[in-house]
Scaffold this motif. Structure first.
Motif, PDB file in Angstrom:
ATOM      1  N   PHE A  27     -14.611 -20.018  11.378  1.00 27.79           N
ATOM      2  CA  PHE A  27     -13.112 -19.897  12.813  1.00 27.79           C
ATOM      3  C   PHE A  27     -14.217 -18.667  13.507  1.00 27.79           C
ATOM      4  O   PHE A  27     -14.088 -18.771  15.572  1.00 27.79           O
ATOM      5  N   LEU A  30     -17.524 -18.493  15.262  1.00 23.13           N
ATOM      6  CA  LEU A  30     -17.204 -19.561  15.991  1.00 23.13           C
ATOM      7  C   LEU A  30     -16.488 -19.260  17.538  1.00 23.13           C
ATOM      8  O   LEU A  30     -16.903 -19.125  18.806  1.00 23.13           O
ATOM      9  N   TRP A  48     -12.502 -21.285  22.585  1.00 20.40           N
ATOM     10  CA  TRP A  48     -11.578 -21.927  21.646  1.00 20.40           C
ATOM     11  C   TRP A  48     -10.417 -20.939  21.519  1.00 20.40           C
ATOM     12  O   TRP A  48     -10.258 -19.860  21.062  1.00 20.40           O
ATOM     13  N   GLU A  50      -7.897 -21.024  17.324  1.00 26.38           N
ATOM     14  CA  GLU A  50      -7.618 -21.584  15.718  1.00 26.38           C
ATOM     15  C   GLU A  50      -7.374 -22.849  16.165  1.00 26.38           C
ATOM     16  O   GLU A  50      -7.603 -23.969  15.009  1.00 26.38           O
ATOM     17  N   LEU A  53      -9.961 -25.533  16.595  1.00 26.46           N
ATOM     18  CA  LEU A  53     -11.133 -25.874  16.198  1.00 26.46           C
ATOM     19  C   LEU A  53     -10.897 -26.615  14.187  1.00 26.46           C
ATOM     20  O   LEU A  53     -11.398 -26.994  13.849  1.00 26.46           O
ATOM     21  N   HIS A  56     -10.565 -30.467  15.296  1.00 26.91           N
ATOM     22  CA  HIS A  56     -11.679 -30.174  15.087  1.00 26.91           C
ATOM     23  C   HIS A  56     -12.684 -30.698  13.864  1.00 26.91           C
ATOM     24  O   HIS A  56     -13.308 -31.708  13.443  1.00 26.91           O
ATOM     25  N   ALA A  64     -18.745 -31.607  14.471  1.00 26.17           N
ATOM     26  CA  ALA A  64     -18.400 -30.159  14.613  1.00 26.17           C
ATOM     27  C   ALA A  64     -19.389 -30.107  14.067  1.00 26.17           C
ATOM     28  O   ALA A  64     -19.339 -29.160  12.664  1.00 26.17           O
ATOM     29  N   SER A  76     -23.123 -23.098  18.527  1.00 27.15           N
ATOM     30  CA  SER A  76     -21.501 -24.601  18.043  1.00 27.15           C
ATOM     31  C   SER A  76     -21.864 -25.673  19.093  1.00 27.15           C
ATOM     32  O   SER A  76     -22.762 -25.441  19.894  1.00 27.15           O
ATOM     33  N   THR A  78     -19.717 -29.068  20.107  1.00 25.10           N
ATOM     34  CA  THR A  78     -18.339 -30.099  19.358  1.00 25.10           C
ATOM     35  C   THR A  78     -18.380 -31.181  20.137  1.00 25.10           C
ATOM     36  O   THR A  78     -18.251 -31.764  21.384  1.00 25.10           O
TER      37      THR A  78
END
Length: 220
Positions: A27, A30, A48, A50, A53, A56, A64, A76, A78
């Motif tokens: 995380f 990301l 993003w 938390e 995420l 996700h 993801a 990344s 998504t």
């Protein structure tokens, strides 16, 4: 869990990379990727957080994905499953992605919708964005979905907005007269424009426009 190993090339040097599902352990990296990929004037509140995420990786972990290069996350991607009606294509990013929280994920939907893609600037010449997109195509085929779809930002448009309409800008990209950092990349990935979306996202560089671009499942 999705995991695939590749080599990409930094000029003539082979570089091993891993495309895999991201997890809670990723995380912080990301969020750093978001900051690097979408600097101001892109709104920082759209990076993003938390809670997003966590959704996700719990609601749709298949969608993801991240790329790892020498132990560091380089990018990344998504996605979320939705029901998409091609006869009524108009939508906004916040509506179709639930503001990035994907609580609207539909396991039996017909379309894999790209919520976000980002690659750290220092890794962008390695072609890993295209690798992630191809990995999502694998998921479309595996799940028997109709298509992959998403709204592509057109960040080069603001500089030319006083000279051409969004439609003219898109046509100039398709003709090769203009190169856009996002739309041209998506064309290289095999995505096909199906229309423009107005007020898609708060995005000064794109004048709030996006190009809806799909990849159809060739087995459907």
């Amino acid at each position: 869990m999705y995991r695939s190993e590749f080599y990409v090339f930094d000029k003539n040097l082979p570089v091993p990379v891993i495309v895999r599902n991201y997890t809670k352990n990723d995380f912080s990296q990301l969020i750093d990727i978001q900051k690097e990929c979408f600097p101001p004037p892109f709104p920082s509140e759209l990076w993003w957080n938390e809670e997003q995420l966590i959704n996700h990786v719990t609601l749709f972990q298949d969608g993801a994905l991240c790329v790892e290069v020498n132990g560091e996350l380089a990018g990344s991607l998504t996605g979320v499953c939705v029901d998409f009606d091609p006869n009524h294509p108009s939508h906004k990013w916040e509506e179709i992605t639930d503001h990035g929280y994907i609580r609207n994920h539909q396991p039996n939907g017909n379309t894999l919708y790209i919520v976000d893609i980002g690659v750290r600037p220092k890794y962008r010449k390695l072609g890993i964005g295209k690798l992630m997109m191809q990995s999502m195509y694998h998921i479309v085929i595996q799940k028997g979905l109709d298509r992959l779809l998403g709204g592509g930002r057109m960040p080069g448009y603001r500089k030319l907005a006083n000279k051409m309409t969004p439609e003219e800008y898109l046509q100039a990209i398709i003709k090769g007269d203009v190169k856009d950092p996002v739309i041209t990349f998506l064309l290289h990935c095999g995505r096909v424009p199906i229309g423009l979306a107005e007020n898609y996202l708060e995005d000064e560089e794109s004048c709030n426009y996006a190009v809806l671009m799909e990849w159809k499942n060739p087995f459907k």
